[in-house]
Scaffold this motif. Structure first.
Motif, PDB file in Angstrom:
ATOM      1  N   HIS A 274      48.753  31.630  44.074  1.00 57.19           N
ATOM      2  CA  HIS A 274      48.155  32.970  44.065  1.00 57.19           C
ATOM      3  C   HIS A 274      49.291  33.970  43.890  1.00 57.19           C
ATOM      4  O   HIS A 274      50.288  33.912  44.609  1.00 57.19           O
ATOM      5  CB  HIS A 274      47.437  33.227  45.395  1.00 57.19           C
ATOM      6  N   ALA A 275      49.139  34.824  42.905  1.00 59.50           N
ATOM      7  CA  ALA A 275      50.127  35.892  42.719  1.00 59.50           C
ATOM      8  C   ALA A 275      49.400  37.218  42.829  1.00 59.50           C
ATOM      9  O   ALA A 275      48.202  37.317  42.510  1.00 59.50           O
ATOM     10  CB  ALA A 275      50.795  35.765  41.355  1.00 59.50           C
ATOM     11  N   MET A 276      50.112  38.217  43.291  1.00 56.72           N
ATOM     12  CA  MET A 276      49.470  39.511  43.496  1.00 56.72           C
ATOM     13  C   MET A 276      50.485  40.618  43.247  1.00 56.72           C
ATOM     14  O   MET A 276      51.660  40.496  43.626  1.00 56.72           O
ATOM     15  CB  MET A 276      48.965  39.551  44.932  1.00 56.72           C
ATOM     16  N   LEU A 308      41.682  44.756  41.748  1.00 52.99           N
ATOM     17  CA  LEU A 308      41.101  45.522  42.861  1.00 52.99           C
ATOM     18  C   LEU A 308      41.196  47.004  42.524  1.00 52.99           C
ATOM     19  O   LEU A 308      42.302  47.537  42.348  1.00 52.99           O
ATOM     20  CB  LEU A 308      41.891  45.255  44.143  1.00 52.99           C
ATOM     21  N   TRP A 309      40.024  47.636  42.421  1.00 55.12           N
ATOM     22  CA  TRP A 309      39.964  49.050  42.031  1.00 55.12           C
ATOM     23  C   TRP A 309      39.648  49.911  43.233  1.00 55.12           C
ATOM     24  O   TRP A 309      38.731  49.590  44.004  1.00 55.12           O
ATOM     25  CB  TRP A 309      38.857  49.270  41.001  1.00 55.12           C
ATOM     26  N   ALA A 316      44.361  49.429  42.102  1.00 55.40           N
ATOM     27  CA  ALA A 316      45.155  49.263  43.327  1.00 55.40           C
ATOM     28  C   ALA A 316      46.011  48.001  43.268  1.00 55.40           C
ATOM     29  O   ALA A 316      47.166  48.015  43.682  1.00 55.40           O
ATOM     30  CB  ALA A 316      44.229  49.206  44.539  1.00 55.40           C
ATOM     31  N   ALA A 317      45.445  46.910  42.759  1.00 50.38           N
ATOM     32  CA  ALA A 317      46.191  45.647  42.754  1.00 50.38           C
ATOM     33  C   ALA A 317      45.624  44.710  41.703  1.00 50.38           C
ATOM     34  O   ALA A 317      44.463  44.833  41.292  1.00 50.38           O
ATOM     35  CB  ALA A 317      46.111  44.986  44.132  1.00 50.38           C
ATOM     36  N   THR A 318      46.458  43.767  41.265  1.00 52.43           N
ATOM     37  CA  THR A 318      46.038  42.735  40.309  1.00 52.43           C
ATOM     38  C   THR A 318      46.392  41.381  40.907  1.00 52.43           C
ATOM     39  O   THR A 318      47.449  41.249  41.538  1.00 52.43           O
ATOM     40  CB  THR A 318      46.798  42.910  38.971  1.00 52.43           C
TER      41      THR A 318
END
Ligand SMILES: CC(C)(COP(=O)(O)OP(=O)(O)OC[C@H]1O[C@@H](n2cnc3c(N)ncnc32)[C@H](O)[C@@H]1OP(=O)(O)O)[C@@H](O)C(=O)NCCC(=O)NCCSC(=O)CC(=O)O
Length: 336
Positions: A274-276, A308-309, A316-318
């Protein structure tokens, strides 16, 4: 007796003409309200509240364990990021993490988190975290932090246009409706739904297209749902909101791979990595749209990507995740 409703009726929000059923009153009234401050998120009070055992060594305990009886990957990632963040100064913000889930987490014992201070730079600081159980790593994680910097280079995709959370039902409300209006559910399906209701997942979600979300019909591998931490977190620090988002980001992401394959059921699924990447400030206890899609599956593996919107359209994040998915053909006529 419960009447049979169409899929659309079962999923639709009807605030005035549809009297709430047993147990529905409080959830349908409160599901969009901000949480009162005294109802603090268990993610903050317990799950992400690590015990410090020694310098750079922490212990984390569990709250919710999925039916697979292996630890939820989001919990291990969130806790690893908490441990990493404790060793960096307050002016540094997590901008990415990269994790491998190398062994299944055992819900019967706590997890130890060992932090290695890999590098401290002028702009970027890197930490490696090993999550350990029974003397062996279950997760290896690298997290990178950056001081706030401005740049003229700024762009982002556009957030999809979807119904607002106020116009959608929570996953629990949907399940209650399936149970009430679908008398032809098999016993197995009914039992499964009741177990889901009894789950104490510390995340609240509102699927945008419930029939697709719950795999009631084959669909392209794309899932959209609103998500937020259950309970109040407050302004807090961005460090904390990133840890909560890491927890949330593992929820329902890998399942996106299965959406086109209604003729198969998964008997083994687990995220491998998992990458973020964190892009902007956000509150993880406020509704965020999670846009998940799977560009590829093969070799008993599937790739899922998520965005994440923030509600106001800011990205906000991918996330990116690969998982193992072992399936077998569905042999009986399942209603769910
Ligand atoms: C993915 C791994 C199991 C590695 O797979 P391996 O196949 O190498 O492991 P292994 O040899 O120990 O085998 C594990 C089980 O799979 C079976 N198995 C192995 N290869 C197989 C194959 N080709 N076909 C069928 N079964 C197979 C084994 O017999 C064993 O079953 P048996 O056990 O019956 O003997 C491991 O890396 C792992 O558990 N990582 C942690 C994953 C995780 O916990 N992620 C976070 C939670 S998931 C999450 O949070 C996201 C979500 O749920 O959506």
């Amino acid at each position: 007796m419960a009447g049979r409703k169409t899929e659309e009726e079962v999923h639709s929000v009807s605030r005035s003409s549809d009297p709430p059923g047993p147990g529905e009153d409080s959830s349908s009234q409160s599901s969009d309200a901000p949480y009162p401050q005294d109802l603090r998120s268990v993610l903050v009070t317990s799950v992400l509240n690590l015990e410090e055992l020694d310098v750079d060594l922490y212990r984390g305990t569990h709250h919710w364990v999925p039916h697979t009886q292996r630890l939820f990957g989001g919990q291990i990632m969130g806790q690893a990021l908490v441990a990493a963040a404790k060793s960096v100064s307050d002016n540094l913000y997590a901008h990415s993490l990269h994790c491998y889930f190398v062994r299944a987490g055992d819900p019967k014992v706590p997890v130890l988190y060992q932090v290695d201070r890999t590098r401290d730079g002028r702009s970027f600081t890197v930490r490696s975290v090993k999550a350990i159980q029974h003397g062996q790593p279950i997760l290896i994680c690298q997290a990178s932090f950056q001081v706030l910097q401005t740049s003229p280079l700024q762009h982002q995709f556009t957030m999809p246009v979807v119904p607002q959370p106020e116009d959608l039902l929570t996953a629990e409300e949907l399940i209650q409706r399936y149970l009430r209006y679908k008398p032809d559910l098999t016993e197995n399906a009914r039992e499964g739904l009741n177990k889901l209701l009894a789950n104490e997942v510390p995340i609240e979600i509102k699927p945008v297209r419930p029939a697709h979300f719950h795999r009631l019909a084959p669909a392209e591998p794309k899932r959209l749902f609103w998500a937020r931490a259950r309970g109040y977190i407050g302004e807090g620090t961005m460090k904390l909101h990133c840890c909560v988002a890491a927890y949330v980001s593992d929820f329902a992401l890998l399942g996106t791979v299965l959406l086109p394959y209604s003729e198969y059921k998964a008997y083994f699924t687990a995220s491998l990595d998992h990458a973020m990447w964190f892009h902007s400030t956000f509150r993880s206890d406020e509704w965020m749209l999670y846009e998940c899609e799977s560009p590829w599956a093969g070799s008993s593996r599937g790739l899922a990507q998520g965005r994440l919107w923030r509600r106001d359209g800011v990205l906000a994040a991918t996330c990116s995740q690969e998982g193992v998915l072992r399936v077998k053909p569905v042999t009986h006529t399942s209603k769910l």
